[in-house]
Design a protein around this motif. Structure first.
Motif, mmCIF file in Angstrom:
data_model
loop_
_atom_site.group_PDB
_atom_site.id
_atom_site.type_symbol
_atom_site.label_atom_id
_atom_site.label_comp_id
_atom_site.label_asym_id
_atom_site.label_seq_id
_atom_site.Cartn_x
_atom_site.Cartn_y
_atom_site.Cartn_z
ATOM 1 N N ASP A 29 0.843 -1.182 0.000
ATOM 2 C CA ASP A 29 0.000 0.000 0.000
ATOM 3 C C ASP A 29 0.888 1.245 0.000
ATOM 4 O OD1 ASP A 29 -1.706 2.160 0.675
ATOM 5 O OD2 ASP A 29 -3.001 0.875 1.865
ATOM 6 N N ARG A 51 1.064 3.190 3.456
ATOM 7 C CA ARG A 51 1.604 2.656 4.705
ATOM 8 C C ARG A 51 2.901 3.374 5.065
ATOM 9 N NH1 ARG A 51 2.914 -3.492 4.274
ATOM 10 N NH2 ARG A 51 3.884 -3.107 6.302
ATOM 11 N N LYS A 69 -7.151 -3.903 -2.647
ATOM 12 C CA LYS A 69 -7.329 -5.277 -2.173
ATOM 13 C C LYS A 69 -6.003 -6.024 -2.050
ATOM 14 C CE LYS A 69 -9.677 -9.653 -3.129
ATOM 15 N NZ LYS A 69 -10.622 -10.390 -4.018
ATOM 16 N N GLN A 96 -2.857 -4.679 -2.414
ATOM 17 C CA GLN A 96 -1.725 -3.902 -1.902
ATOM 18 C C GLN A 96 -2.015 -3.544 -0.451
ATOM 19 O OE1 GLN A 96 -1.376 -1.445 -5.932
ATOM 20 N NE2 GLN A 96 0.288 -0.890 -4.543
ATOM 21 N N LYS A 97 -1.240 -4.118 0.463
ATOM 22 C CA LYS A 97 -1.471 -3.954 1.892
ATOM 23 C C LYS A 97 -0.271 -3.314 2.589
ATOM 24 C CE LYS A 97 -5.456 -6.005 1.549
ATOM 25 N NZ LYS A 97 -6.710 -5.270 1.737
#
Length: 295
Positions: A200, A203, A292, A294-295
């Motif tokens: 993400d 982040r 969804k 990319q965290k």
């Protein structure tokens, strides 16, 4: 603004034309571009042999035989073309968001070479610039003194990024765009590398560093994907958002491999994802990513 792969495409196109040739004469057709040209630039270039044509970040560097370096920056609309006795062809173009400049009125610098070729610099918006700096002073010059490492070669490592990111609450994308950390990375290729890494862009950069200050597995993956993305883009001749061209006049095609950049509302290309790419704004720039995967 051109990014590293596009500037490297320019360098590779001009290198066989300019290296080991003598500038028989130079035409400087106006007082300034973004900045004033150095005093007596045409006279100082005349008779000089171009020893090598290199690149640092988004700057082109022509080393001359008197120890000086001709520093060139494409700005937003700059392009080079070579004129020979029988044809004129575009060598490289940085005009990604504006029509390519070909009008003679925008040919601001002309280098006449001992081979009979002429290298023309065209810049409709005049955000590019030329400067002349002693090679011995180059590293400490304000253009270069605070630049980070190149994203190609052995300097870029997960350990290096762990050191720079440790404790940083800066958004990851912003940290990657910091030219003091990595020189030459821009919006397009950061978006692509983050998507490939499944990270993400919002982040915190420091979240990729362990409590012991070491690179996490995610940071190792990101490092590999940055390097791979840049190498693939250079091989493809850069990205064409309008009409950026490679040295043979054909288009750069890396944009056909985009997984995130400029794909707002389109399906995510990650296998099994099923979501769509969205666009947000970070520090005044568009960021494209998949919420969804990319965290």
């Amino acid at each position: 603004m051109p990014e590293l792969p596009e500037v490297e495409t320019v360098r590779r196109g001009l290198m066989p034309v300019m290296e080991d040739t003598v500038i028989e004469s130079a035409e400087i057709r106006r007082k300034n571009l973004r900045f004033d040209f150095p005093d007596a630039l045409a006279e100082r270039l005349t008779g000089r042999r171009i020893v090598a044509l290199g690149r640092r970040s988004k700057y082109l560097l022509a080393d001359l035989d008197d120890g000086m370096v001709l520093v060139m920056h494409l700005g937003m609309s700059g392009s080079f073309r070579v004129v020979t006795t029988d044809e004129s062809h575009l060598i490289a173009d940085a005009a990604f968001h504006a029509a390519r400049g070909k009008k003679p009125a925008h040919d601001h610098v002309v280098l006449h070479l001992s081979t009979g070729d002429a290298v023309l610099y065209n810049d409709p918006r005049r955000f590019g610039f030329f400067d002349l700096i002693a090679r011995a002073d180059l590293a400490d010059h304000p253009y270069f003194a605070r630049l980070g490492i190149e994203p190609v070669g052995n300097e870029l490592s997960a350990d290096y990024l762990a050191e720079k990111f440790n404790g940083k609450k800066t958004p990851l994308k912003s940290a990657l765009l910091d030219q003091h950390i990595i020189a030459g990375l821009g919006n397009i290729y950061v978006c692509e590398a983050l998507h490939r890494s499944g990270l993400d862009p919002q982040r915190q950069a420091g979240s990729l560093v362990t409590k012991a200050g070491k690179a996490s597995s995610k940071l190792m993956l990101l490092t590999d994907e940055i390097r791979a993305t840049i190498h693939e883009a250079i091989k493809a001749g850069g990205s064409t958002l309008r009409d950026h061209t490679k040295t043979d006049g054909s288009l750069g095609y890396f944009q056909h491999r985009f997984k995130a950049y400029d794909r707002e509302g389109e399906p995510c290309r990650t296998e099994g994802c099923g979501s769509t790419i969205i666009r947000i704004t970070q520090s005044g720039r568009s960021t494209f990513y998949c919420p969804k995967c990319q965290k």
